[in-house]
Design an enzyme around this catalytic site. Structure first.
Site, PDB file in Angstrom:
ATOM      1  N   LYS A  40       0.809  -1.225   0.000  1.00  0.00           N
ATOM      2  CA  LYS A  40       0.000   0.000   0.000  1.00  0.00           C
ATOM      3  C   LYS A  40       0.839   1.270   0.000  1.00  0.00           C
ATOM      4  CE  LYS A  40      -4.209  -1.989   1.897  1.00  0.00           C
ATOM      5  NZ  LYS A  40      -5.338  -1.819   2.835  1.00  0.00           N
ATOM      6  N   ARG A  82      -1.317   0.392  21.748  1.00  0.00           N
ATOM      7  CA  ARG A  82      -0.330  -0.174  22.677  1.00  0.00           C
ATOM      8  C   ARG A  82       0.858   0.767  22.870  1.00  0.00           C
ATOM      9  NH1 ARG A  82      -1.521  -5.426  23.839  1.00  0.00           N
ATOM     10  NH2 ARG A  82      -2.810  -6.577  22.336  1.00  0.00           N
TER      11      ARG A  82
END
Length: 280
Positions: free
Chosen positions: A77, A162
């Site tokens: 991508k 996270r």
């Protein structure tokens, strides 16, 4: 625009494909080939090819005049931005998933339909606007989710990640250019009510966090599929929260690709039926 000159009539000997690595799991051939049958495009063919970043240029260069378009998934991508004229959206998000081969009159083009994959299912489900959104995860698909939030009029995005530093590095510039304030929080219940929750994690979310998020929203889109029942499923059913999944996203972005590549609109229902039968 590649493919648009064929609108209104079936085409013959035209090829498209999805590229990525790994690619064997991809449902894109099922979606696109089902659409060709629904639309009566008997001469169209859509395949899947294992292609890594360093092989993308050679693959594109090796395609003949019968090629119309490519869908590109991970890890391509970002690399796809180096080929063709890049759309404003793809450039902003630093991520593209669609390559349209040029014609003698027009250059090849690079597009991002992942934003549509997030936005269209939510709108179809009834979410026309939102003020606060929760985003779980911070990768390339998260940047597409930010663009979808901007289209919905979101004024505040709470990011659950996270690693707050990595999340800001991935999302901060895009959010700023979209005018979206980010509130990045650590892993756990963000403690905020929201109009919509989008989780872009490729695997199932922690059950406790999923339940906490569902308790404070009206719509959830969980990007994961193929890993069993969504962690959001039980809590969403209990509370009457609208739950969409990665198959809704996959079909929505593919429908835009189909329009770009063939010039035809395909209804969602037969495509969703096909992928849910395969995934189930």
């Amino acid at each position: 625009m590649a493919g648009l000159g064929t609108q209104g009539s079936p085409m013959t000997n035209h090829r498209c494909a999805v590229l990525g690595s790994p690619i064997a799991h991809s449902l894109s051939p099922l979606i696109h080939n089902t659409a060709y049958r629904v639309l009566g495009l008997t001469g169209w063919r859509y395949d899947a090819f294992e292609v890594a970043e360093d092989g993308l240029g050679a693959f594109i260069a090796g395609c003949g005049p019968e090629w119309v378009g490519l869908s590109c998934t991970m890890p391509l991508k970002r690399a796809l931005l180096d080929f063709g004229v890049v759309s404003e959206r793809a450039a902003l998000l630093r991520s593209a998933n669609t390559f349209l081969f040029g014609t003698p009159d027009e250059p090849s083009r690079v597009e991002n339909t992942d934003v549509d994959g997030v936005l269209d299912p939510l709108r179809t489900a009834g979410l026309e606007s939102a003020r606060t959104a929760v985003l779980v995860g911070a990768g390339a698909t998260a940047r597409s989710a930010l663009a979808a939030f901007a289209a919905l009029g979101v004024e505040r995005v709470v990011v659950v990640a996270r690693d707050a530093g990595r999340a800001l590095a991935s999302l901060g510039d895009v959010a700023g250019r979209l005018g979206l304030p980010l509130d990045v929080r650590g892993w756990g219940d963000p403690g905020v009510r929201s109009d919509v929750v989008v989780s872009v994690l490729p695997v199932a979310l922690d059950a406790d966090l999923a339940a906490a998020l569902v308790a404070n929203t009206g719509y959830v889109l969980d990007a994961q599929y193929g890993h069993g029942t969504s962690a959001f499923a039980g809590p969403a059913a209990d509370r009457g929260v609208v739950l969409l999944d990665g198959l809704d996203m996959l079909v929505a972005q593919a429908r835009v690709q189909l329009r770009l590549m063939t010039g035809h609109e395909c209804p969602a229902e037969p495509l969703l039926d096909a992928v849910r039968r395969r995934d189930g």
